[in-house]
Design an enzyme around this catalytic site. Structure first.
Site, PDB file in Angstrom:
ATOM      1  N   CYS A  73      -0.218   4.438   2.310  1.00 53.64           N
ATOM      2  CA  CYS A  73      -0.422   4.242   3.279  1.00 53.64           C
ATOM      3  C   CYS A  73       0.603   4.106   3.947  1.00 53.64           C
ATOM      4  O   CYS A  73       1.056   4.772   5.094  1.00 53.64           O
ATOM      5  CB  CYS A  73      -1.000   2.287   3.616  1.00 53.64           C
ATOM      6  SG  CYS A  73      -2.178   1.789   2.832  1.00 53.64           S
ATOM      7  N   ASP A  74       1.773   4.129   3.287  1.00 55.16           N
ATOM      8  CA  ASP A  74       3.787   3.836   3.506  1.00 55.16           C
ATOM      9  C   ASP A  74       4.236   3.920   3.009  1.00 55.16           C
ATOM     10  O   ASP A  74       5.247   4.376   3.267  1.00 55.16           O
ATOM     11  CB  ASP A  74       3.527   1.899   3.619  1.00 55.16           C
ATOM     12  CG  ASP A  74       2.948   0.961   4.788  1.00 55.16           C
ATOM     13  OD1 ASP A  74       1.852   1.660   5.866  1.00 55.16           O
ATOM     14  OD2 ASP A  74       2.756   0.248   4.369  1.00 55.16           O
ATOM     15  N   CYS A  91       0.610  -1.061   0.355  1.00 54.80           N
ATOM     16  CA  CYS A  91      -0.171   0.213   0.435  1.00 54.80           C
ATOM     17  C   CYS A  91       0.688   1.483  -0.243  1.00 54.80           C
ATOM     18  O   CYS A  91       1.362   1.467   1.239  1.00 54.80           O
ATOM     19  CB  CYS A  91      -1.218  -0.301   0.976  1.00 54.80           C
ATOM     20  SG  CYS A  91      -2.052   1.781   1.102  1.00 54.80           S
TER      21      CYS A  91
END
Ligand code: NAP
Length: 354
Positions: A178-179, A175
């Site tokens: 997300c990261d 992701c």
């Protein structure tokens, strides 16, 4: 007989539970069980969010001193199940965020069972308030209810390599949104595996932070739509490695990922690619195995929601929320939003039955 059962335990499920509980529907959440099989499939309770590290994009959680809040909001028995909170962390962590949403649902009276819905029986043909929907748990428990919200999420596909498992959250992610902005990836060379729209979008997102992003694709043509593919080709920070497939992720315990051994699908020799992060974009599997033949699914396996801007499924009284029905946005906040919608849809359906 329950009024509403919610299957799942990610942000969609718990948000649906918050709304249903506050509407005095006394929801029951079947949150999944901690089993080795679920671990292998990547379908442990608390969803994909619980596998993410820092969450910087969930509204209401700016960088802050969160220790006291987390300590006060999550019961000790649940906190002990998580990694200890590091007082130096300024960002909410995925597991903490989903625990907080769960705690909010429980606070309003949500009941929770640790079970998997292994089977469903939606064959009751009555359309009035006597209609019964049945769920069968993996241990054989039968749950009867008037409405169901399916929020079982999706599992990112990872390449099946031992080294991928070794470096998950240490440079291997599925992701970018997300990261990707974490310090570990800033100004570093990164790789995205896959050639679809997601791979290109992840690469474009990562290119904002990375020194260079390599898209590693197993063919000589992207699967991504033409307009999206052109964006990748035009971006000076994105370089495409054609006809290549990761054979091994390399790295060490201190630095995490340091590179990939790239094999060739065109008969070329293996080559090393030195990167600090590897992002999988080889697709997601919706967790819909137990619904085969019971609820209409799209050809890619995600639940079909036939009415635009509603969470209804093909089955009366059954609603779907979150990633199990979303092959497009796949964010914690959009999942939570659709959980709210599903609870409101279920509440209105129940009111109409009465
Ligand atoms: P996808 O279209 O299924 O693409 C997956 C990619 O991963 C393909 O290029 C595939 O290679 C590759 N792949 C699969 N298994 C692999 C393996 N074991 N090893 C190496 N490579 C592998 O998935 P997606 O990109 O997540 O997109 C899913 C859906 O969402 C699509 O319908 C897409 O159009 C849509 N989407 C749309 C947007 C947008 O419009 N903005 C954004 C994201 C997603 P092959 O090409 O060789 O099969």
């Amino acid at each position: 007989m329950e009024k509403i059962i919610i299957i799942g335990s990610g942000p969609a499920a718990w948000t649906a539970a918050i709304y249903a509980a506050r509407a005095s529907l006394s929801p029951l959440v079947i949150e999944g069980a901690v089993t080795q099989e679920n671990q292998m499939k990547g379908t442990l309770p608390m969803g994909q969010l619980s596998q993410t590290m820092e969450v910087e994009n969930f509204p209401g959680f700016p960088p802050a001193d969160l220790t006291a809040f987390i300590d006060s909001a999550i019961p000790k028995s649940r906190k002990d199940l998580m990694m200890p909170h590091n007082p130096n962390d300024k960002h909410i962590q995925g597991p903490q965020l989903v625990e907080l949403i769960r705690a909010q649902a429980v606070h309003f009276g949500t009941r929770v069972v640790s079970d998997d819905a292994a089977e469903v029986d939606f064959s009751d043909t009555r359309t009035d308030k006597n209609r019964v929907l049945k769920l069968i748990g993996s241990g054989g428990n039968v749950y009867e209810t008037k409405t169901v919200i399916i929020a079982t999420g999706a599992s990112a596909k990872y390449l099946e390599l031992d080294s991928v498992n070794r470096f998950k959250n240490k440079g291997v992610s599925a992701c970018a949104v997300c990261d990707g902005a974490l310090p570990r990836y800033r100004n570093k060379p990164l790789a995205v595996i896959g050639g679809g729209d997601s791979a290109v979008e992840e690469a474009e997102y990562l290119a904002k932070f990375a020194s260079v992003v390599y898209i590693v694709h197993r063919r000589n043509q992207l699967r991504a739509s033409k307009i999206v593919a052109k964006r990748a080709e035009d971006n000076p920070k994105i370089k495409i490695q054609w006809n290549r497939i990761p054979k091994e992720i390399i790295g060490n315990d201190t630095d995490g990922v340091t590179g990939i051994v790239l094999g060739s699908t065109a008969g070329e020799a293996d080559v090393p690619l030195y990167v600090s992060g590897v992002f999988m974009a080889i697709g997601h599997n919706p967790n819909t195995e137990f619904l085969q033949g019971k609820v209409a699914l799209k050809p890619n396996g995600f639940i079909e929601r036939p009415v635009p801007f509603r969470t209804n499924t093909s089955v009366q009284g059954v609603f779907a929320a979150g990633d199990v029905a979303d092959d497009y946005y796949r964010q914690a906040i959009s999942a939570a939003g659709s959980g709210c919608m599903a609870a409101l849809d279920a509440e209105r359906y129940l009111a109409a039955l009465e």
